[in-house]
Design a protein around this motif. Structure first.
Motif, PDB file in Angstrom:
ATOM      1  N   ARG A 180       0.822  -1.206   0.000  1.00 34.64           N
ATOM      2  CA  ARG A 180       0.000   0.000   0.000  1.00 34.64           C
ATOM      3  C   ARG A 180       0.864   1.268   0.000  1.00 34.64           C
ATOM      4  NH1 ARG A 180      -2.932  -0.861   4.487  1.00 34.64           N
ATOM      5  NH2 ARG A 180      -1.660   0.517   5.736  1.00 34.64           N
ATOM      6  N   THR A 181       1.980   1.240   0.720  1.00 34.43           N
ATOM      7  CA  THR A 181       2.820   2.430   0.878  1.00 34.43           C
ATOM      8  C   THR A 181       4.029   2.438  -0.058  1.00 34.43           C
ATOM      9  OG1 THR A 181       4.142   1.394   2.623  1.00 34.43           O
ATOM     10  CG2 THR A 181       2.182   2.651   3.310  1.00 34.43           C
ATOM     11  N   TYR A 182       4.232   1.353  -0.799  1.00 36.34           N
ATOM     12  CA  TYR A 182       5.415   1.193  -1.667  1.00 36.34           C
ATOM     13  C   TYR A 182       6.711   1.360  -0.863  1.00 36.34           C
ATOM     14  CZ  TYR A 182       1.912   1.765  -5.290  1.00 36.34           C
ATOM     15  OH  TYR A 182       0.801   1.623  -6.070  1.00 36.34           O
ATOM     16  N   ASN A 183       6.700   0.876   0.367  1.00 39.30           N
ATOM     17  CA  ASN A 183       7.864   0.994   1.243  1.00 39.30           C
ATOM     18  C   ASN A 183       7.960  -0.263   2.094  1.00 39.30           C
ATOM     19  OD1 ASN A 183       9.959   1.793   2.867  1.00 39.30           O
ATOM     20  ND2 ASN A 183       8.817   3.420   3.899  1.00 39.30           N
ATOM     21  N   ASN A 184       9.078  -0.963   2.002  1.00 37.50           N
ATOM     22  CA  ASN A 184       9.229  -2.182   2.792  1.00 37.50           C
ATOM     23  C   ASN A 184      10.150  -1.994   3.997  1.00 37.50           C
ATOM     24  OD1 ASN A 184      11.651  -2.060   1.421  1.00 37.50           O
ATOM     25  ND2 ASN A 184      11.639  -4.207   0.793  1.00 37.50           N
ATOM     26  N   LEU A 185      10.432  -0.729   4.352  1.00 31.69           N
ATOM     27  CA  LEU A 185      11.211  -0.424   5.557  1.00 31.69           C
ATOM     28  C   LEU A 185      10.265  -0.061   6.697  1.00 31.69           C
ATOM     29  CD1 LEU A 185      14.147   1.717   4.131  1.00 31.69           C
ATOM     30  CD2 LEU A 185      14.266  -0.600   5.040  1.00 31.69           C
ATOM     31  N   PHE A 186      10.519  -0.639   7.857  1.00 31.50           N
ATOM     32  CA  PHE A 186       9.674  -0.396   9.015  1.00 31.50           C
ATOM     33  C   PHE A 186      10.531  -0.060  10.228  1.00 31.50           C
ATOM     34  CE2 PHE A 186       7.265  -3.230   6.307  1.00 31.50           C
ATOM     35  CZ  PHE A 186       5.976  -2.715   6.370  1.00 31.50           C
ATOM     36  N   GLU A 187      10.138   0.980  10.955  1.00 33.75           N
ATOM     37  CA  GLU A 187      10.764   1.260  12.234  1.00 33.75           C
ATOM     38  C   GLU A 187      10.169   0.301  13.262  1.00 33.75           C
ATOM     39  OE1 GLU A 187      10.453   5.349  13.341  1.00 33.75           O
ATOM     40  OE2 GLU A 187      11.252   6.042  11.423  1.00 33.75           O
ATOM     41  N   PHE A 188      10.930   0.016  14.304  1.00 34.90           N
ATOM     42  CA  PHE A 188      10.477  -0.913  15.334  1.00 34.90           C
ATOM     43  C   PHE A 188       9.123  -0.492  15.896  1.00 34.90           C
ATOM     44  CE2 PHE A 188      10.276  -2.647  19.633  1.00 34.90           C
ATOM     45  CZ  PHE A 188      10.521  -3.979  19.371  1.00 34.90           C
ATOM     46  N   GLN A 189       8.938   0.810  16.109  1.00 33.67           N
ATOM     47  CA  GLN A 189       7.675   1.304  16.664  1.00 33.67           C
ATOM     48  C   GLN A 189       6.512   1.027  15.711  1.00 33.67           C
ATOM     49  OE1 GLN A 189       7.646   2.114  19.793  1.00 33.67           O
ATOM     50  NE2 GLN A 189       5.439   2.254  19.687  1.00 33.67           N
ATOM     51  N   GLN A 190       6.754   1.119  14.392  1.00 33.60           N
ATOM     52  CA  GLN A 190       5.714   0.788  13.419  1.00 33.60           C
ATOM     53  C   GLN A 190       5.342  -0.691  13.524  1.00 33.60           C
ATOM     54  OE1 GLN A 190       8.065   2.393   9.996  1.00 33.60           O
ATOM     55  NE2 GLN A 190       6.019   2.849   9.210  1.00 33.60           N
TER      56      GLN A 190
END
Length: 100
Positions: A49-59
């Motif tokens: 959905r966001t075209y982003n596969n990086l996630f912060e731990f809090q996310q």
């Protein structure tokens, strides 16, 4: 007796082979394996959905909360997904989803 022994081990062992007698016997709880599957599927949806596969731990923690996942050791859970190759640690508190 041998079959029963293996059946009990399969029922009560977590994904690391440790015995966990808190696990559900009647399907009302969720094993770590099914929680991991559900969590990775949700991460895939967010990444698409966001075209982003990086996630912060809090996310990651927020997504687990939205899924109403009950993981006593969330950092250990994420570390396990990292060890299994689903998430790649990219820096402090930053993970990249590898299943997209």
């Amino acid at each position: 007796v041998e079959i029963m022994k293996h059946s009990m081990l399969d029922t009560y062992a977590d994904e690391f082979g440790r015995l966990d007698f808190q696990r559900s016997q009647h399907g009302s709880g969720m094993s770590n394996r099914s929680q991991a599957k559900k969590f990775i599927a949700a991460l895939n949806r967010v990444a698409e959905r966001t075209y982003n596969n990086l996630f912060e731990f809090q996310q990651l923690r927020q997504i687990a909360k939205e899924l109403q996942m009950q993981v006593p050791d969330f950092e250990g859970f994420i570390s396990s997904l990292n060890d299994q190759g689903y998430l790649l640690k990219k820096g402090p508190k930053m993970y990249q989803l590898q299943t997209m």
